[in-house]
Design an enzyme around this catalytic site. Structure first.
Site, PDB file in Angstrom:
ATOM      1  N   GLY A   1       0.816  -1.211   0.000  1.00  0.00           N
ATOM      2  CA  GLY A   1       0.000   0.000   0.000  1.00  0.00           C
ATOM      3  C   GLY A   1       0.844   1.253   0.000  1.00  0.00           C
ATOM      4  CB  THR A   2       0.778   4.372  -1.224  1.00  0.00           C
ATOM      5  OG1 THR A   2       1.226   3.472  -2.230  1.00  0.00           O
ATOM      6  CG2 THR A   2       1.639   5.625  -1.249  1.00  0.00           C
ATOM      7  CB  SER A   3       0.454   5.581   4.429  1.00  0.00           C
ATOM      8  OG  SER A   3      -0.436   4.483   4.484  1.00  0.00           O
TER       9      SER A   3
ATOM     10  CD  GLU B   1      -3.331   1.937  -0.618  1.00  0.00           C
ATOM     11  OE1 GLU B   1      -4.198   1.157  -1.050  1.00  0.00           O
ATOM     12  OE2 GLU B   1      -2.602   1.669   0.344  1.00  0.00           O
TER      13      GLU B   1
ATOM     14  CB  SER C   1      -1.294   1.589  -3.965  1.00  0.00           C
ATOM     15  OG  SER C   1      -0.216   1.274  -3.119  1.00  0.00           O
TER      16      SER C   1
END
EC number: 3.4.25.1
Length: 205
Positions: A9-11, A25, A178
């Site tokens: 994922g992406t933060s 996301e 993501s």
């Protein structure tokens, strides 16, 4: 299984002059297997402090509940709101104590307290670094490039919000694990506001 198959994922987190923006996301994956398109990786800790993570969702949820419960007790005993750094230091201790069988997460704590806005980044072993902006997860390389291009000292929380949306959107286009929308947590001295922004699919030839 490699780190990149677990910390998916992406933060992102961005500190502004009047607040902090945390964003992630919504896709939940294990390796390259898609489990859900509606995961939430943002967690409210206090009225002015939030947490965002990338990694195994179950670990994120356990950590957020543990932090929220203990910080609530701390606030009752101290009879004052917990600072952003106090929240981050407690989370750091939890991660460090479990370093031999670690929670499979990377995390950021953002908040606004008496000393102003703060963004603090932690790895799975509890290392703690305060910064102006950061990105976590498999889409971090793309996201951080977008942020670095647009970030400047003194930007407003509204500007930080737009940069965060663009960073997550671009990372989602390039990272298979993501996507499916952007969850945002906008933190100011007035409190926390949450929203979700859809990600439009890129045009194809």
């Amino acid at each position: 299984m490699s780190e990149y198959e677990i910390i998916t994922g992406t933060s992102v987190g961005i500190k502004a002059v009047d607040g902090v923006v945390l964003a992630s996301e919504k896709r939940v994956a294990y390796g390259f297997y898609l489990l859900s398109k509606s995961g939430k990786k943002l967690f409210k800790v206090t009225d002015n402090v939030g947490l965002v993570s990338s990694g195994v969702l179950a670990d994120m949820q356990v950590i957020s509940k543990l932090v929220r419960a203990n910080i609530s007790i701390h606030e009752m005993e101290a009879k004052r709101p917990a600072s952003t750094r106090a929240v981050a230091k407690f989370l750091s201790q939890v991660l460090f104590q479990n370093r031999y069988m670690p929670f499979l997460v990377e995390a950021m704590v953002g908040g606004v307290d008496e000393s102003g806005p703060h963004l603090i980044v932690l790895d799975a072993a509890g290392a703690l670094i305060e910064d102006d902006f950061a990105s976590l997860g498999t889409g971090a390389r793309t996201a951080i490039g977008i942020i670095e291009t647009s970030y400047k000292q003194g930007l407003s929380v509204n500007d930080a919000r737009m940069i965060a949306i663009n960073a997550i959107r671009e990372a989602s286009y390039r990272d298979a694990v993501s996507g499916d929308g952007v969850d945002l947590m906008i933190i100011t001295k007035e409190g926390i506001r949450e929203e979700t922004v859809p990600i439009a699919q890129p045009a194809r030839l």
